[in-house]
Every structure is written in C-alpha cells, then in structure tokens.
Motif scaffolding. Structure first.
Motif, PDB file in Angstrom:
ATOM      1  N   PHE A   1       0.682  -1.131  -0.002  1.00  0.00           N
ATOM      2  CA  PHE A   1       0.068   0.035  -0.074  1.00  0.00           C
ATOM      3  C   PHE A   1       0.944   1.132  -0.019  1.00  0.00           C
ATOM      4  N   ALA A   2       0.472   2.171  -0.985  1.00  0.00           N
ATOM      5  CA  ALA A   2       1.130   3.566  -0.979  1.00  0.00           C
ATOM      6  C   ALA A   2       0.527   4.559  -1.405  1.00  0.00           C
ATOM      7  N   ASP A   3       0.399   5.577  -0.941  1.00  0.00           N
ATOM      8  CA  ASP A   3      -0.331   6.873  -1.376  1.00  0.00           C
ATOM      9  C   ASP A   3       0.540   7.579  -2.457  1.00  0.00           C
ATOM     10  N   VAL A   4       0.687   7.038  -3.657  1.00  0.00           N
ATOM     11  CA  VAL A   4       1.533   7.529  -4.680  1.00  0.00           C
ATOM     12  C   VAL A   4       1.243   8.956  -4.988  1.00  0.00           C
ATOM     13  N   ASP A   5      -0.198   9.217  -4.939  1.00  0.00           N
ATOM     14  CA  ASP A   5      -0.576  10.447  -5.475  1.00  0.00           C
ATOM     15  C   ASP A   5      -0.940  11.682  -4.552  1.00  0.00           C
ATOM     16  N   ASN A   6      -0.659  11.005  -3.526  1.00  0.00           N
ATOM     17  CA  ASN A   6      -0.720  12.068  -2.054  1.00  0.00           C
ATOM     18  C   ASN A   6      -2.269  12.753  -1.940  1.00  0.00           C
ATOM     19  N   ASP A   7      -3.168  11.776  -2.338  1.00  0.00           N
ATOM     20  CA  ASP A   7      -4.754  12.287  -2.024  1.00  0.00           C
ATOM     21  C   ASP A   7      -5.068  11.740  -0.724  1.00  0.00           C
ATOM     22  N   GLY A   8      -4.495  10.999   0.094  1.00  0.00           N
ATOM     23  CA  GLY A   8      -4.859  10.733   1.413  1.00  0.00           C
ATOM     24  C   GLY A   8      -5.432   9.358   1.492  1.00  0.00           C
ATOM     25  N   ILE A   9      -5.532   8.754   0.407  1.00  0.00           N
ATOM     26  CA  ILE A   9      -5.985   7.153   0.604  1.00  0.00           C
ATOM     27  C   ILE A   9      -4.970   6.539  -0.168  1.00  0.00           C
TER      28      ILE A   9
END
Length: 465
Positions: free
Chosen positions: A382-390
């Motif tokens: 799991f990683a928040d690659v687009d920094n949208d919080g999910i």
C-alpha cells in the motif's frame, strides 16, 4: 555515502529495461571501471573495505529485506543481507563463528550504494527486518527478527537456548546518527521465532514499542535496555469462548492503535483484535469467502500487512486485509483481498471493482509449477503515490496487476478501488527454475528490484519504468 573518485568498487550490473544500459558483468569481475556517460545500475560496495572487514566471506543475499529512508532524500533505502560465510542451503549459521552480514544500501534510483557505517552482523536464521525510529531521535533503527533452524536436515545449534520451539534471540540496532548501530538483544525465552512485528508508540510515551508475533507481549526501550511487558489475550467474543490462534500484529496508526489478526482454531472464522490496557481484545469477527483461506502470514519487508481507512467517510472504518487461499498439494497459495466493516460484514463488493475482487491468476503472480515450493508474488503493498490521502494498492508483492501484459494498480475512484494504469509492460515474469526472487518496489521513483533468495547479489535484476 559519497566516495572519492579513485576508490575501487564492486559494481554489479543486471538486466534492465530500455532506459538503463544493458551491462552484464560476470561474477568473477571484482573491479569495474564505470563509464561516466552511463548511469550506474546495481549495487555498489567498497572493495577494499569489504575484503579487509570480512575476510573469508562472499557476497550473497538471503531471503527477505527491510527498507526505510535513512538519508531522508525521499527514496526507500534497502536493508539487505550482502555477505555470509555459510552455505546457501542453510538458513542459519551452524556455529557461533558464522555471522550473517546486513547493510543499508542508499537508494540512488538505479543503483544502491552500501553505507559502510550502517552495517551489522548477527547470528541466526533470517526472517526479515523492521525499520522504524524507535527512540524518536530522527534516525531509523532496525529490529532484526530471527528465525528457526532447519530441523529436518541439520542438528539444532547449541546457541538455540529455548525448549524446542525452534526460535532464537532477536536483536535491535539503535542508530547512532547514521554513524553506526548499538546492538540490543531481545531473548527468545520459550517462544517461537519472531516472523512479524509492528513498531509503534501505542502508549504515547515518546518511545516506540515492538509488538511481536512470537509472544503475547511487547518490548519497550528505556534508553538502557528493552523491557518486556506481558499482554493478556481475551478469548471471549460476545460472551462466547473461542480458541484464538495465530495471533499476529498487523497494523498501527493514530486512528486504530495496534491491530492484530487471529484465527479461530484454524477455521474459516477470523478476528480483528485491538489492545485495551494490558489486554488483546477481539473486536470484530468475520468469515472468509473461500474455504481454507485467511490473512497473509507476515515476514515484513516485502509489503505492509493491511490497511485501515474510512473509505466512505461515514465515521466508521473499513479493514482491507490481504488474504489468500492456502497452498495445497495441487494448487498454489492464491492471493485475494477482503474488506471487512466494523461489524464483521464482508463489504469487498462495495469497495472493490468486480475486476479486482477475484483472486489473482497464476500468471499474475509469477507462479511456476513445482518451483522450489515457491507460491509466487503473493503479497499486497500500500502506498499513497498521488498524495490524495488514501493509499493505492499494489498486488503481486508490489509489482502491480497484470492486464494485457501491462501493469495497473488499484486506485480509490468514486467510492471503489478500480484499475488504474501504472506503466507499460509487466515485470513480474521473472522466471528462473533455480531461483526464488523477492521483489522490492520503489513506487515513487519507478524502480523494481528483484532480490534472489539464497543466491549471490550478482543475480539481482533491476527494472526501471
């Protein structure tokens, strides 16, 4: 760690895609002059340092790894075994003269350079490492989980001092401002080896605790030693007594605290448990959709254990649990995701698009028939690659979802996780009947590294996308 231009290095180059030079250096080469116009690809080790520090050792990886950003540049650095003096077919050292050597390799995207300050040796089997800033001083520390001897073929070494479970001591290496490590021992006592751990400051006292899969306990650092604290397992749920087993720490954050998973006597019923005071308490009971399946067992390193999020923003949490159908004599362990709500309902169909709610196919996880017992790339990361919080979800041990020979990941869009294009091609078809590979993925810097198990570091494969 920066090196002077004249220093001799071992540069191990591997196969890679079209945007990296396709250099191939034989195992016999020990000194390589790097062509300045080409990017470095592989692992860089100071030759003189290695020969002087570890005479009689050879370069060889083992199984799992750990990772963390040690130099704070935004890239995931690798903690990996790189030297040994014991045979590859033995997952432990035969006697106390044998040491496995681990080091932190600083990530430069296309190559990883060993920081010789961040190297340590330990005695025993290898079950991965967990990386965290345990004492909250701004530098990453390492918990070295150790494992079992190969009891079916080799005699029990004398330094396994417990009463038959097969485990041995594990170790914590506290980082001295990236100038070295201070070693602390966590005794195994009468427990099994520790194969999974969660490190988190659950009691909010400024020091992270280490929660283990090998005991109902946690260890806490007091700036002098690690103190053991016992936890009591409550086996009663809704007034019914269950035979709760395989208790495994899986997740921690500020919303949930420490979260465990466990089974009811190896049945198709499972529990989500949390710590309340000095108790581990079952909070949610759920059933799996496939017989003989359950949550993925842990070794750290190659993935996070699970993910908890309020997906529909109703103030209630959903539990995304990587799971799998157990390996049998005729089929491999086959991974799938299950999402559970706060009352134990399987809400996978609500939050997973129908395309990705099914178990992976064999070719999507690189499973080969009768391949050294390997079950393929079975984990999820799991990683928040687009920094949208999910966080986004990456199947196949982080490599991604294979569709039409291209790679996708799962992104939460309009209330569901759906396939999102990742990159052209799929790098999971790493086929070698004599080698098991353990993928490491740097999602934000677009690099896949396939580390060989019980092979030398020269066999590593790099793929950049």
């Amino acid at each position: 760690m920066k090196k002077l231009l004249g220093i001799l290095i071992i540069l191990i180059c591997f196969s890679c895609n079209k945007d990296l030079p396709n250099n191939s250096i034989s195992k016999q080469d020990t000194i390589v002059t790097q062509i300045s116009s080409q990017p470095k690809v592989g692992f860089v080790i100071d030759t003189n340092w290695f020969k002087n520090t570890y005479p009689g050792y050879w370069i060889e990886t083992h199984r799992w790894y750990g990772y963390g950003d040690f130099n704070k540049d935004g890239k995931k650095d690798l903690v990996v075994m790189f030297a040994t003096n014991s045979p590859a077919n033995i997952n432990h050292q035969k006697d106390t003269s044998g040491r496995i050597v681990i080091g932190v390799f600083i990530n430069h995207k296309t190559y990883f350079e060993l920081d010789t300050n961040l190297v340590y040796s330990y005695l025993g089997g290898y079950n991965g490492v967990n990386v965290a800033d345990i004492n909250h001083d701004g530098y990453l520390d390492i918990y070295q989980m150790t494992g079992y001897w190969e009891g079916s073929q080799y005699p029990k070494p004398s330094y396994y001092n417990n009463s038959g479970h097969g485990g041995m001591d594990s170790y914590v290496y506290i980082n001295n401002k990236n100038k070295g490590f201070i070693k602390y021992t966590i005794p195994v006592e009468d427990n099994a080896g520790s194969t999974t751990s969660i490190i988190y400051d659950n009691n909010k006292n400024g020091m992270d605790e280490i929660y283990l899969s090998s005991c109902q306990c946690y260890y806490e650092f007091n700036n002098n030693t690690f103190v053991k604290n016992e936890l009591n397992l409550d086996k009663t749920y809704n007034g019914i007594l269950y035979d709760i087993r395989v208790l495994t720490p899986k997740y921690a954050d500020n919303k949930t605290g420490i979260v465990y998973l466990a089974s009811d006597n190896f049945s198709d019923t499972y529990f989500i448990l949390k710590i309340e005071g000095n108790k581990i308490v079952p909070k949610i009971k759920y059933n799996v959709p496939y017989h003989l399946s359950g949550f993925t067992d842990g070794t750290n390193g190659e993935r996070e254990e699970m993910y908890i999020e309020d997906l529909n923003k109703d103030g209630k949490l959903e539990y995304i649990i990587p799971s799998g159908i157990f390996n049998t004599n005729t089929t491999p362990y086959t991974p799938y995701l299950i999402i559970i709500d706060e009352v134990g309902n399987d809400v996978s169909s609500t939050y997973l698009d129908s395309t990705i709610s099914k178990p992976l196919t064999y070719d999507q996880m690189n499973w080969l028939t009768n391949h050294m017992g390997m079950t393929g790339f079975i984990y999820h990361t799991f990683a928040d690659v687009d920094n949208d919080g999910i966080k986004e979800i990456f199947p196949a041990s982080g490599i991604g979802y294979k569709k039409d020979n291209d790679t996708y990941y799962y992104k939460f869009i309009n209330g569901k996780y759906r396939l999102q294009f990742y990159h052209t091609g799929w790098f999971g078809n790493v086929v070698d009947k004599n080698t098991n590979y353990w993928p490491f993925v740097d999602e934000k810097n677009n690099v896949n590294v396939f580390l060989p198990g019980e092979k030398d570091l020269y066999n590593t494969i790099f793929k950049s996308f």
